[in-house]
Enzyme design. Structure first.
Site, PDB file in Angstrom:
ATOM      1  N   GLU A 154       0.799  -1.242   0.000  1.00  0.00           N
ATOM      2  CA  GLU A 154       0.000   0.000   0.000  1.00  0.00           C
ATOM      3  C   GLU A 154       0.828   1.288   0.000  1.00  0.00           C
ATOM      4  O   GLU A 154       0.592   2.185   0.802  1.00  0.00           O
ATOM      5  CB  GLU A 154      -0.956  -0.002   1.195  1.00  0.00           C
ATOM      6  N   ASN A 177       2.240  -5.234  -3.180  1.00  0.00           N
ATOM      7  CA  ASN A 177       0.842  -5.564  -2.881  1.00  0.00           C
ATOM      8  C   ASN A 177       0.047  -4.295  -2.554  1.00  0.00           C
ATOM      9  O   ASN A 177       0.533  -3.432  -1.816  1.00  0.00           O
ATOM     10  CB  ASN A 177       0.850  -6.494  -1.642  1.00  0.00           C
ATOM     11  N   HIS A 194     -10.374  -6.503  -2.374  1.00  0.00           N
ATOM     12  CA  HIS A 194     -11.504  -6.259  -1.455  1.00  0.00           C
ATOM     13  C   HIS A 194     -12.557  -5.503  -2.271  1.00  0.00           C
ATOM     14  O   HIS A 194     -12.548  -4.267  -2.320  1.00  0.00           O
ATOM     15  CB  HIS A 194     -11.044  -5.410  -0.260  1.00  0.00           C
ATOM     16  N   GLU A 225      -6.000 -10.859  -1.412  1.00  0.00           N
ATOM     17  CA  GLU A 225      -6.808 -10.673  -0.191  1.00  0.00           C
ATOM     18  C   GLU A 225      -8.285 -10.692  -0.562  1.00  0.00           C
ATOM     19  O   GLU A 225      -9.071  -9.832  -0.143  1.00  0.00           O
ATOM     20  CB  GLU A 225      -6.440  -9.351   0.501  1.00  0.00           C
ATOM     21  N   ASP A 238     -12.081 -10.904  -0.970  1.00  0.00           N
ATOM     22  CA  ASP A 238     -13.363 -11.028  -0.264  1.00  0.00           C
ATOM     23  C   ASP A 238     -14.359 -10.108  -0.969  1.00  0.00           C
ATOM     24  O   ASP A 238     -13.993  -9.028  -1.415  1.00  0.00           O
ATOM     25  CB  ASP A 238     -13.267 -10.736   1.245  1.00  0.00           C
TER      26      ASP A 238
END
Ligand code: XIL
Length: 374
Positions: A160, A201, A236, A265, A267
């Site tokens: 990030e 990432n 996400h 990640e 979801d």
């Protein structure tokens, strides 16, 4: 009867039959198809594990995890605040456990993460002078990467580091160390474990502006003669707005730079977002109100079906790029454990994963399995 229902019915029948058949301890999960098997030739299938799961204390997922996944990421225990709580104090116990766990079940471990502005130890959060930050930065990367050298598969070296417009995030690292800190992080990690794969990432990097920022970073790292192997798109996303086209363009762009792409990640939240844009900055939170928590008791079947379709469309796209996409990791195993129950609003009931609160497969699980049968 649609196929998904007949599979569900099959599970119910078998589970019921098993429970009336004393002496045989077969669980429902043993007869489930396995994601890691079904996608064996395509990509690794991973999950982020909580400490409970690493210690095999989360009853529902003890068998499910090794049965479904061949890659793991520590949800928290390898982050700086946990693994390096004070100057010269490292706490490796939990991360070591994860390494043992993964070795036992022959899973690949992705180290998450070395350089990130969030979940920093308190002693670093208040640092202002470049010398101290640099000392922390070098010591942290060398010590943590060195400890798992030769055993860990990959590292999220930097997490990030970009703003939404693709410029560098104004973090403690940028402000004290200057913009070369990213290249330096990769250089140090490469030296500390020459065989580990090294990744950048971030969230929303499938979006064009932020993606351009990633591409510029990669070019800079490579121009310095330093290695980067892949890009992790966190994933996400809202269940009703997965940015398929941007994901596809990103896979193509990263691959033309010679990099693997991963969804790291994954979801798909079913709850309303408090902001207009899609975010995943853990420091940004919003207030609870009832409207924001529409399904406290159960996920309506209609919503579960839409979510299943969204997962299927995403996996269909990723399958088309199975030469470029190396891993798909879910951020958690079951809905009850997901961080999205407490972020960005605390105390909601979210349903973002493939397994429900009892670790039983949802429509989304079967829809993902189904795409390989087509
Ligand atoms: C989250 C964890 O899931 C939570 O348990 C923790 O409280 C905060 O961090 N992007 C990342 C992950 O890179 O490390 C974050 O994980 C979720 C967003």
């Amino acid at each position: 009867m649609p196929a998904k229902y007949s599979i569900n019915l099959f599970v119910v029948v078998v589970v019921t039959a098993i429970s009336f058949y004393p002496g045989k301890h077969i669980s429902a999960q043993q007869i489930l198809p396995s994601l890691k098997e079904v996608f064996k030739k395509d990509f690794l299938i991973g999950a982020a594990l909580s400490s409970m799961q690493i210690y095999e204390k989360d009853a529902g997922s003890v068998k499910l995890i090794p049965q479904q996944f061949n890659a793991v990421t520590a949800e928290n225990v390898m982050k700086a605040a946990e693994i390096h709580p004070q100057w010269n104090v490292y706490q490796f116990e939990m991360a070591d456990k994860l390494m043992d766990y993964a070795a036992r079940y022959r899973m690949k471990v992705n180290g998450h993460t070395l350089v990130w502005h969030s979940q920093l130890p308190v002693f670093v959060q208040h640092m202002r002078d470049a010398d101290s930050v640099m000392r922390f930065f070098v010591d942290h990367i060398n010590t943590v990467v060195g400890r798992y050298k030769g055993r860990i598969y990959s590292w999220d070296v930097v997490n990030e580091a970009l703003e939404e417009d693709g410029t560098l995030r104004r973090s403690i690292f940028l402000e004290t160390l200057g913009e070369d800190y990213i290249v330096n992080a990769f250089r140090l990690a490469q030296k500390a474990d020459p065989k580990a794969k090294l990744y950048y990432n971030d969230y929303n990097i499938e979006q064009p502006l932020k993606r351009a920022g990633v591409i510029a970073l990669v070019k800079k790292i490579k121009a310095a003669g330093v290695r980067i192997d892949g890009i992790g798109i966190q994933g996400h996303w809202p269940y009703d707005a997965v940015p398929l086209q941007y994901i596809e363009e990103s896979i193509q762009a990263f691959s033309s730079l010679g990099l693997e792409t991963m969804i790291t990640e994954l979801d798909l939240s079913v709850l309303p977002g408090p902001w207009e844009s899609n975010e995943a900055d853990i420091n940004k939170t919003a207030r609870w109100n009832e409207r924001m928590n529409p399904w406290p008791d159960a996920l309506p079947d209609t919503v579960a079906q839409i979510q299943a379709k969204a997962y299927a469309s995403l996996f269909t796209l990723l399958l088309k790029y199975n030469q470029q996409v190396s891993r798909i990791t879910f951020w958690g195993v079951n809905d009850g454990q997901s961080w999205l129950n407490d972020w960005p609003i605390k105390g909601r009931t979210n349903y973002p994963l493939l397994f429900d609160r009892n670790s039983l497969p949802k429509h989304a699980f079967y829809s993902v399995i189904e795409i390989k049968r087509k």
